[in-house]
Structures are given as C-alpha cells and as structure tokens.
Enzyme design. Structure first.
Site, PDB file in Angstrom:
ATOM      1  CG  ASP A 265      38.394  45.123 -66.721  1.00 39.49           C
ATOM      2  OD1 ASP A 265      39.268  45.807 -67.277  1.00 39.49           O
ATOM      3  OD2 ASP A 265      38.496  44.731 -65.552  1.00 39.49           O
ATOM      4  CD  GLU A 616      50.869  44.431 -52.743  1.00 36.58           C
ATOM      5  OE1 GLU A 616      49.939  43.731 -52.310  1.00 36.58           O
ATOM      6  OE2 GLU A 616      51.359  45.378 -52.099  1.00 36.58           O
TER       7      GLU A 616
END
Length: 878
Positions: A265, A616
């Site tokens: 990542d 979000e």
C-alpha cells in the site's frame, strides 16, 4: 597479424551475442519466464531497483519502456478523465448478482485498455495510464464505522469472494496468453480501520476468526479468480507490518499457490521506520530490505531506491531482488507490453467504447439492480406518475459527489436524483430545497458568484484577473490573461486555451471579494492536483500532491461592503481531468423554512438524505462532529436531517426517504415514521434515473443488503476490536434494524417444495432445490439465499453462514425450480486444533428470500431443513 585479424572478429561476435541477448525478451518462441529472466540478467543493480518502484523508469538500452503501476478502477476507470461510472462497490454488492459483476468489470477493462493504448500512442505512461489496477478491495466490512467500507463488497466472506472472483475475471480477461488488465486484491490482511490508526495498528485476530472471516475470500480470489496481484495492508498482523510479514506471503504463495506479485500500500514501507507508526526498523534501508525479504515485490512509495545501498551494506542480496524484478517483468510480459503490435487481441478495442451508449445503459441497469427497498408501508411505492406537485428535499438530491463515491472517474452526463425525478415527471411541478445541512459543520457549497468578486479594491469591475501559464510551475510570462467572472471550471480534457496542454498547465486568479451581509462564510476550493487560496495575503488553504479532487475550506468572517483580497493558484500535472472551483457557503438561516414551504404545497415529499464522501472515506481531514479521519463515531443519520424530517412529518404529507450513503445507517426514527425507504448507496452516473425508475414503478427493486444495519453502535463491540464476536450477521446476537440479506420487492414471492437429503457423509456436497412463485401481477427478481449452521460448532464459529445465492427473474404468476449444489468446503467449521472440518452431527439448512431469523418478514418466507451428517468428521484442507 593473425591476432590482429581475429581480435576484431571476436569483438564482433561478442557484440552480436549481446545484441541477441537484448532481443531475447521479444522472442515469441521463448516462455515469458525465460524472457523475464533474460532481461533481469542484463540489468545493473540500480536498474533492477528502479523497476521495483511504482514509477518504473524506462531502460532504453534494454528496450524497456517507462511504466507506472498505479491505476484504479474500483467502479469504473478512475482519475483518468471521462469514463463510465458505475455504483460504488458496496452498491454493486447489493445486487447479489455474479453475472452483472462480471459484465461491469468487463466493460471497465474495455475502457481501461482503450484508454491505455491512446495514452501510450501519445507517449503518456504516467500514473492512472497503465494496465495494472489496484482493485478490488475485498476487505471485510466488519464494522459500519469504517469509512472505506463503501469500497468493499460487504461483511460476508462468501458473498465477497464470489463477487470478487467475477470482478477479477471481468478485469483480467479470457485470453490464454495475455491479461486484459491485471487486478489487485487488497488489502492483505485483516484491514478495516480505524483509519486514524492504520499506520500503527497491530491486528491480532484469533485463528478462528482468521480462518472463518479474514482469509477465505482472499483464498478464493486467488485460487478461483486467478488474481495476479495482491496489495499488502498498512497495519501490522501479529506484531509485524503486513508488507514485511513473511508468514503472510508464505500463506499466499506456498499454501494457496499465488503466482503473481505483491505490491505495498502507498508509503506503507515508510511506516516500518517512522517513529509515530510501526517503528520496527531504524532506517529506510532496513525497512526496504525487510519488505523485499518478506515477499513485497513492488513499492508504492519512495523506500525502495534505498535498496541499492542496502545491497552494498549487506542488508539484502542482489539475488533476492532478482526474484521480485523477475515477477514484475513477468507481469508486464503477460500484459503484452513487450509484444509485437497486433499480438494482443485487446489492442483492437476501440476508444469509442469509453463512455459508450452500451456502457451508459449498463451503468443504469447496475444502479437499478443495486437499489434496496427497505420499507414500503401500505404499498406507498411505486408512486403514481400522475402526481402534479412533488417536493424534493435534501442536500443529497442534487449533488454530484454522492453519485460518484470515491476512487471514481468522471461521467459525461451524470443524473442526480432531482434531475431523474424531473425527467420522470416532465409535466409535474417538481420543487427542490436543500432543507438542512447534511451534518452540522459541513458547508453546503456553491460557486462564488461574480456579483461579489472584483478585479481590484475599487470594486468597479466584476470578476477576477486571471493568468494562464503553459507550464505547471506558474513561471515566466503568462500565456494568456483575461478576466474570469468567477472560478467554476470543469475543463476535463479540454484546456482553457487551445495552446495549453490539458494535463500540464497552471493558473492564477487575483482580486477581491466583497459581500452585502456580515457573517461567517465557509471559503474554499476544489481542484485536481494542486490548489492554494490566499486570503488577505495569508495562505488559507493549500492542497497538493493528491490524486483526486476534494473540497478544502476554512471559515472566515466577512464584514459587509468591505473588500478582502483573494488569490487562487492551480496546478495541473499529468492528470486527465482538469478542474478548479472557488466555493463558499454563505450564512443562511432559512433552509428549513424553504423546505417546509414547498412541502406544504406538495402531494408527496421525497427526501434525499444520508451521508457523503465528504464525511466518510480514506484517512480524511473531517471537521464535523460524529466523524473522524474518514470514519464515523456513531452510525446515526446526522441530527440535522432527522430534525427537518420530524418538522415536515407534522404536515401529514406522504413521505418517501431515499438514502445515499456508503455504509449502514441507524435510521430508527425514520423507520418508525416514514412509510417508504429506499437505500440507493452512491449509485454512479445513472443514479438519479435509477432512483426515479424505482420510485415511480418503472423498475421493480430487488437489491439486498450486503451488511447489517444496526440500531446503535452500542449494540456492537468497539471499532478497534478485531474479534468477530458480536459483529456482522454471522456473530451478532441482537436484533438488527435491517438484517444482512434483507430487501423488499413490489412482487410477492413464496417458497415451497424444498428438497434436500435427510443425511450425507462428511465431505459430500448437498443438492438442494426449491420452488419459487411470484404471486403478484408484477414481474420481478428474487434473490434466493441459502444459509447453513452447525449447532455443534461452538461459540467460536458463526451462528450461520451464507453458502449459496442466486438472483432470478420470475414473471408474474410464474413458478421456477431453483437448484443449488452446496460444496462441502462451504459447510466447514474450525475445530479446536484450528482445522477446517465438516463435522458429524446435525446441519441446519435454510433457503428463502432472507436469513432464517427473518421469519417475521411475511414477504420473505424461509424454509428450513435439518440434515444429519453421518460418519467421521472430514478435514477439508488448508
């Protein structure tokens, strides 16, 4: 003399041999493995290391072109300009439709191939222009507070795995030799928030939870989906960062047979040595060496260049790097990136497939299929199209952001819910009011109008003085100057001037702002790569080195009729969608009054409420109570929205609530007081049309929830607790607001004639059939769900698990017999030796339109059958 003649000839033969070696990677008679190995053998250490970072430079002498490994296509080709935008991943999961998932992914990969070839033909090989995609996100949405849960396929490992396999197959293609694109299953492993702790959190799940919940879907997408890339997660697993954890790569490669490459990542390797993160190494060199030794082949970040010195210092050997470099070159060969022109069938995909009519229709069909009807009291829905006066209320009713979610592309013709309703009722009076803020503290943005912008303090000329530069540094003399009335530009791939490159320019605007009303204003902007806003000569907002636009803002106090200096700067650098907007929210205390006024006149009130990608998402800076770092602190609908709906309910009007959101909402008051509720998710470019189709009966909804809607966060364990006990339908003991698998229809389905064996031997599959009848006058789709439970399994195993499902169209009055074959591997439990076993004893099977605990739902009858598993327990293997 003889030596003098022989020596040049030897040199010639040596050069010829080297030339032939260089060309071996183009030799179609050699295997990909041989060609990759040949290329690696000719590289210097520095060249090898250069190929292990996501921005891999060209090696001209070996004819290796530049390659950027970073690309996204979560629900459409992302961040690369115009593309078809399908519903957010959680919405696609709500379809419960394997075939549709494949078709969506196939369309996405068509557009991906077409875009890549056009980029490459124009010499563009940068970020978001390649063929290696970091999709899908198959993490388990174990807690509704996680902001990135919208990117997943929900809370169930079986549903996630089944849908993930189809999405991956649709992306990677069906050619025996070349991949269409390469998909990446992420984030491995045990990764699902909190976002604020992801760089330092250590996940320590029990072996039961690892085998039952956190790993089965990853195993499935590798063994059944053939995914060729896996992304390791930020967090630690059992004390070691996932990207530096050899036990995880061993699980992938040695136990599950994974043959592809592992990518970190982004900037996850930095976390190995950063003091406020995992801090398991003392230097970048040690971190990089640790990651490669653990099997992480490719680095998204800036750590792997240190591998050159790490080899010199004995932290890792060059031979260890060779393994990773070969894997990466092998992937590029399998994509056909070194193949002669015409060798790869996917090269023939024409660019006109991008944003094509066929794909637009597929986006609409997918959005329709994702809609979940949660409540329909007294059959209020579908609404009659003869209605003459409609009130549409809510800040999600006319907002592009809630269509697109995150990791998105840019549609050419998006349709918001308001626009969809207006198009559905061309002869009706459809009035719109925002009504309230989405959440207290979140501005309702609009472009700052020209009426309050001026070129200088004399305030005689409206607009801002603009300078446009043919470079990305705002340097030198401007190529163009003009007065822009305001800054509200979405250029896309069309630059503001023909002589500017749409992906390499910059702009500056200067002037003053003067308002007529004193108050606190939210002042902000939205741009793709780099934006700065100066207010009164001080830097107010700075956002740079980001890969997607996001609204940034600060509150400032403005006095009426006082000029304030303002300056904006924008940089466009190698991205395919140019945009810059100067935004504000001005004081407005009349929002509720405006909504109540139009509701009083209306025959029906349609609320478009929920939350937003501004609240979000991934590691966000959110300044709103109830939200933190992209996650939620509670799961209630923000109080501003409920308060408005309570006021309008007093009018006694028919009310419909459309929810647009990426995660579960505790809409308890709404469920008790609003007669019809539709869950629409972040529905993509055609969301407004699909919503209107459902509300007015042109589409019969059949979506099902891919996650549990709880009544309160108090009903579930702490967010940071990775123990599955008490979370998701498989372990939750309480009463949910809406259960996993729930969804209503305008049709009425019944189940009968369940056939299943009375007994089986451990290891046998289970053949089941059931008759499903549509007793209504409306054609509709039903999602038949099959669950299994093992009463003898003990508390560490799930209460029940989904083991099969099928979405089926059944015409009005028609009956269909549905057949399921339940594989033995779906009937396992984990014993106290951490082995996956099919146990002897009673096995409970339920089959119907919902979970067996939903007998209270008349529209979703469930049939059950007890099967005796006879004989000795059977281990199903790793």
């Amino acid at each position: 003399m003889i030596l003098n003649k022989i020596f040049p000839f030897c040199i010639f033969l040596t050069l010829l041999s080297c030339s032939q070696d260089v060309k071996k990677h183009e030799n179609m008679n050699l295997s990909f493995e041989e060609r990759a190995e040949n290329l690696v053998s000719q590289m210097t250490l520095a060249e090898k290391v250069s190929q292990m970072s996501y921005e891999s430079p060209a090696i001209d002498r070996l004819e290796i072109p530049e390659h950027n490994w970073w690309n996204e296509c979560l629900h459409g080709v992302a961040r690369a300009g115009v593309a078809t935008v399908f519903p957010q991943a959680i919405g696609m999961a709500a379809m419960w439709d394997r075939e549709q998932m494949f078709e969506v992914a196939n369309a996405i990969s068509d557009e991906a191939r077409a875009k890549h070839h056009q980029f490459a033909e124009n010499g563009k090989r940068g970020i978001y222009q390649g063929l290696t995609f970091w999709t899908p996100n198959v993490n388990i949405f174990r807690d509704p507070r996680w902001g990135r849960g919208m990117e997943t396929y929900g809370e169930d490992p079986y549903l996630t795995g089944e849908l993930g396999v189809q999405f991956i197959k649709g992306l990677q293609g069906d050619d025996d030799t070349y991949y269409k694109v390469i998909a990446t299953a992420k984030h491995f492993v045990v990764h699902s928030g909190p976002e604020a702790e992801r760089h330092s959190f250590n996940a320590t799940p029990s072996q039961y939870d690892m085998l039952n919940t956190y790993s089965p879907h990853f195993k499935k997408v590798i063994q059944e989906g053939g995914v060729y890339s896996v992304m390791c997660a930020y967090n630690s697993y059992n004390g070691l960062p996932c990207c530096g954890n050899k036990s995880l790569s061993n699980l992938l490669r040695e136990e599950w047979g994974f043959k592809g490459y592992i990518v970190s990542d982004c900037w996850a390797i930095n976390d190995f040595y950063m003091p406020d993160a995992h801090a398991v190494t003392s230097s970048q060199q040690e971190a990089a060496a640790m990651a490669v030794k653990a099997g992480t082949d490719l680095n998204c970040g800036n750590s792997y260049p240190s591998l050159v010195e790490a080899v010199k210092n004995g932290l890792i050997s060059e031979a260890e790097l060779d393994i990773s470099v070969k894997r990466l070159l092998l992937a590029r060969l399998k994509l056909g990136l070194f193949a002669p022109k015409g060798a790869v069938k996917y090269e023939k995909i024409s660019y006109d497939v991008v944003d094509s009519e066929m794909h637009r229709l597929l986006a609409l069909q997918t959005a329709r299929k994702s809609m979940v009807l949660l409540k329909n009291e007294n059959k209020l829905l579908p609404l009659n199209k003869s209605i003459q006066k409609v009130a549409v209320i809510g800040s999600n009713a006319n907002d592009l952001e809630v269509l697109l979610g995150n990791y998105n592309g840019y549609p050419s013709a998006p349709v918001t819910p308001l626009e969809g309703i207006k198009q559905k009722l061309p002869n009706a009076e459809v009035k719109y009011a925002v009504g309230c803020k989405l959440a207290e503290g979140l501005p309702i943005f609009e472009a700052i109008p020209a009426s309050v912008l001026f070129t200088d303090e004399t305030c005689k000329t409206n607009g801002l003085s603009a300078e446009y530069f043919n470079n990305k540094e705002l340097k030198g003399e401007a190529s163009h100057t003009r007065i822009d009335s305001n800054v509200d530009f979405i250029w896309g791939t069309t630059p503001p001037f023909e002589d500017l490159a749409y992906d390499q320019f910059s702009a500056r605007w200067k002037g003053v702002i003067k308002v007529e009303e004193s108050g606190d204003y939210a002042l902000g902007g939205e741009g793709f790569l780099g934006i700065k806003i100066f207010f009164q000569d001080s830097l107010l907002i700075s956002r740079s080195e980001v890969h997607h636009p996001h609204k940034e803002y600060e509150y400032v106090h403005l006095e009426a009729n006082k000029p304030y200096s303002i300056q904006l700067e924008y940089i466009q650098d190698n991205t395919e969608h140019a945009m810059m907007r100067l935004l504000w929210e001005k004081p407005n205390s009349n929002l509720a009054d405006e909504a109540i006024a139009i509701a009083k006149e209306a025959e029906v009130v349609i609320f478009c409420m929920g939350i937003s990608p501004l609240l979000e998402g991934e590691e966000m800076k959110v300044k709103v109570d109830g939200f933190a770092h992209g996650d939620r602190l509670n799961i209630k609908l923000p109080a501003t929205q409920t308060a408005l709906m309570k006021e309008i309910k007093k009018l006694g009007k028919p009310m419909v609530l459309v929810l647009l959101n990426g995660s579960a909402l505790a809409v308890n008051w709404e469920n008790e007081n609003i007669p019809a509720i539709v869950e629409a998710w972040y529905p993509g470019q055609a969301g407004g049309t699909a919503i209107a189709d459902v509300l007015f009966g042109d589409y019969n909804p059949a979506g099902r929830l891919p996650l549990t809607f709880y009544k309160s966060v108090d009903d579930i364990p702490a967010f940071s607790d990775y123990d599955m006990k008490g979370k998701t339908y498989r372990y939750f003991e309480g009463e949910a607001l809406y259960d996993f698998g729930f969804g209503l229809s305008y049709s009425d389905f019944t189940y009968s004639n369940l056939k299943a064996p009375d007994h089986i031997a451990p290891g046998d599959c289970v053949e089941i059939s059931v008759d499903v009848t549509n007793n209504s006058k409306i054609d509709g789709e039903e999602v038949i769900q099959c669950y299994a439970s093992n009463p003898q399994a003990g508390g560490v195993n799930p209460n029940r698990s989904l083991v099969e499902f099928q979405r089926v169209m059944i015409k009005a009055g028609e009956s269909k017999t549905i057949h399921f074959t339940i594989e033995a591997s779906q009937l396992t439990i984990v014993d106290n030796q951490f082995k996956e076993m099919v146990m002897a004893g009673e096995l409970k099977i339920s089959l119907g339109g919902a979970q067996p605990n939903l007998q209270r739902i008349k529209e979703r009858k469930v049939l059950t059958k007890n099967i005796l598993v006879e004989g000795s327990a059977c281990e199903m293997g790793k």
